[in-house]
Design a protein around this motif. Sequence first.
Motif, mmCIF file in Angstrom:
data_model
loop_
_atom_site.group_PDB
_atom_site.id
_atom_site.type_symbol
_atom_site.label_atom_id
_atom_site.label_comp_id
_atom_site.label_asym_id
_atom_site.label_seq_id
_atom_site.Cartn_x
_atom_site.Cartn_y
_atom_site.Cartn_z
ATOM 1 N N ASN A 158 0.389 5.333 0.043
ATOM 2 C CA ASN A 158 -0.578 6.418 0.194
ATOM 3 C C ASN A 158 -0.202 7.618 -0.669
ATOM 4 O OD1 ASN A 158 -2.022 4.932 2.106
ATOM 5 N ND2 ASN A 158 -0.753 5.691 3.781
ATOM 6 N N GLY A 159 -1.206 8.315 -1.138
ATOM 7 C CA GLY A 159 -0.970 9.528 -1.918
ATOM 8 C C GLY A 159 -0.705 9.240 -3.381
ATOM 9 N N GLN B 105 0.854 -1.192 0.000
ATOM 10 C CA GLN B 105 0.000 0.000 0.000
ATOM 11 C C GLN B 105 0.888 1.239 0.000
ATOM 12 O OE1 GLN B 105 -3.477 0.285 2.683
ATOM 13 N NE2 GLN B 105 -2.620 2.228 3.406
ATOM 14 N N LYS C 216 -5.102 1.875 -8.146
ATOM 15 C CA LYS C 216 -5.466 3.109 -7.456
ATOM 16 C C LYS C 216 -6.871 2.957 -6.883
ATOM 17 C CE LYS C 216 -4.544 7.013 -9.560
ATOM 18 N NZ LYS C 216 -4.678 8.199 -10.445
ATOM 19 N N GLN D 107 -1.962 10.519 -6.023
ATOM 20 C CA GLN D 107 -3.194 10.298 -6.778
ATOM 21 C C GLN D 107 -3.158 10.908 -8.170
ATOM 22 O OE1 GLN D 107 -6.010 8.266 -5.801
ATOM 23 N NE2 GLN D 107 -4.125 7.642 -4.798
ATOM 24 N N LYS E 175 -5.385 5.581 -2.358
ATOM 25 C CA LYS E 175 -4.165 4.807 -2.122
ATOM 26 C C LYS E 175 -3.840 3.982 -3.362
ATOM 27 C CE LYS E 175 -5.827 4.075 2.602
ATOM 28 N NZ LYS E 175 -6.369 3.067 3.542
#
Length: 640
Positions: free
Chosen positions: A407-408, A405, A430, A410, A434
């Motif tokens: 994060n961010g 995983q 996506k 995007q 995450k």
Amino acid sequence: MKNILKIRTYDFLISLLLLLMGMPRVSACTIFCGADSKGHVWAANNEDNAFTFSNYINVFPKTASTKHGYYTFSYFSPENGTNWNIQGGMNEAGLFYDFNALGKQYEVKDKEKKKNFPQGDQRILPYLLEQFQTVQEVVDFFEKYWFQNGFNSAQMHVADKFGNFGIIGPSGSRILQGEKFQISTNFNICAEETAENCWRFPILQELLASKPIGLETFIEGCQRTAQTSDNITIYSNIQNLNTGEIWLYYGLDYQNAYKTSIQELLSKGRKSYLIKDFFESSAINMLYDTFLTSGGQRAHDQMVSLKLPPKQQEGITAIFTHNLVSKEQNLNAFPFLEDYLKVDPNWRVLQMMKAIWYYHEGKAESAIKTIIDYKKAVPETGMDVERLTNRFRGNFDDNPNAFFQLNGYQDCKYVFVKGISRDVGNFLFKKDGKWVGGFRLDPGTYTYSYIVDGTEIGQGRDTLHIMEKKSTPIQTAQEKSKNHREKEAAKKLLIETLWTHGADSAIKKYRTLENENPEIGAYPFILWEVVAATVKHIWTEDSKGKPFDYWARPENYFTWKSDHPKLEEALKMATFLENLPKENPKQQIGAYEMKGFVYNVLGQSEKASIYFQKTLEVSPKNVDNYYRAEMFHDYLQTKK
């Protein structure tokens, strides 16, 4: 030695002298020499390898202790132009040499009758250029001396300005006198092997026999035998051994030479130059700058607009495809990948990357069609079409045992997990702010990082351990946390014991911990971590605090040598780990790789090569263990 010129931070990595991939993918250098009608001797080399900007020419004026000034070629650093990593060179007396990799190891003929060079292996190649002027002197030297380690999978091509040509290798030596030319590629000439599997040799044989020896013919020879695949001609060097003139050609551009001479280079003193800096306006430099600033499509459009010669364009397309898409998983270079696959479609990894690009463009069905079509075209492929199809439908692997995983990010288009096999489809989805993925991985230790739109995040600082268990009960979060704390405490204790009391005491301590907590015994990777931590500590001492980034940048450690006593203790621990019973042979990957690495640091190259080869044999391809072992194994094959 000072690094005179700074290297670009975006340098393309190479599997150093590529050589021996799988078994073996060798550096296919093409070397030829000949005497013209005036008695002048010419020598040329195509430096064939995975592309890199890190190629140096290193200049050494004559000193009080040397007879001749000279220059050498090297990869990665000027330091590699002063030791057994020299790729080739020439001196002011008109002596030239370069090397062909042979693709496998040979027994050195009469090695028991030869002595170790008193100044050491690292000094042999510089010494030849410093002291000798004839082929006969070089042959006589190797009749008396040999490398203590190595030079069993390469041959040296030698020429002098008096018209003598020679080959020296593990199977013996030969001298040609009064001949018009000599050619060597990647078959063992002194073992009387033939050129039947080399397409370059007959081209040069016909060319040199039918045309006058000289610059124009040698340019044509370099151009016609230049390579344009993953193993590419990075640069070509042509020398007149009598006049000292030098012509360099870069990035498959045979219309624009950098011309100099050994006299001009020596007049500027002791310096090292990046070859790419002689070609600031070259197509490859310009296009890569455009790629960095404006992206792959703009760089591709610019390449088309330049209307380059077909072979040069083909080569540049191969560079972007193999170095960026394949090695760095950078799909920003997709336009080059598309072009490349039209010419050479039978690349499993490249077809997978094409399919992944389609998926991230929202074209899942095109992605699935790509891999199905490839499977039809190459039925024997190891591509797991069913698994990849499941991934392209947005699903995790069945029964996943590894979860990632990030994060961010995007706004990014794609994220890969570097360090796990590409065969599993190592891209993330996506979802909910995450990037996530669930994979079914083989047991082993995985050092991983993320590649986000072509940029590596983390650089191999995280480690994942997958164990093979007879039963797979679901663990609670508390149980996992408790096990982790126990393992970390055990690891710390073992590291301290090894460092303070040695490997034997650490092994006894491990046995005690194993009896007290069977979970430790089911976790042999802890021993690998102890060895790795010990090596890291020694590097930090030797380098005066530099970070240990072997996992992400193995090429930085090719030439690290140390006689630190704790290395022997680390080796004992790695040997103990190697001999522990394992249910899955792939669990040997870490032990083999660590032993190979430690042997290399200790200067025991032959043993290092053996263990890196063992790593290649048990490691899944396209994971970091495989790439690191491959790079080191290939490097060791080029040490001469």
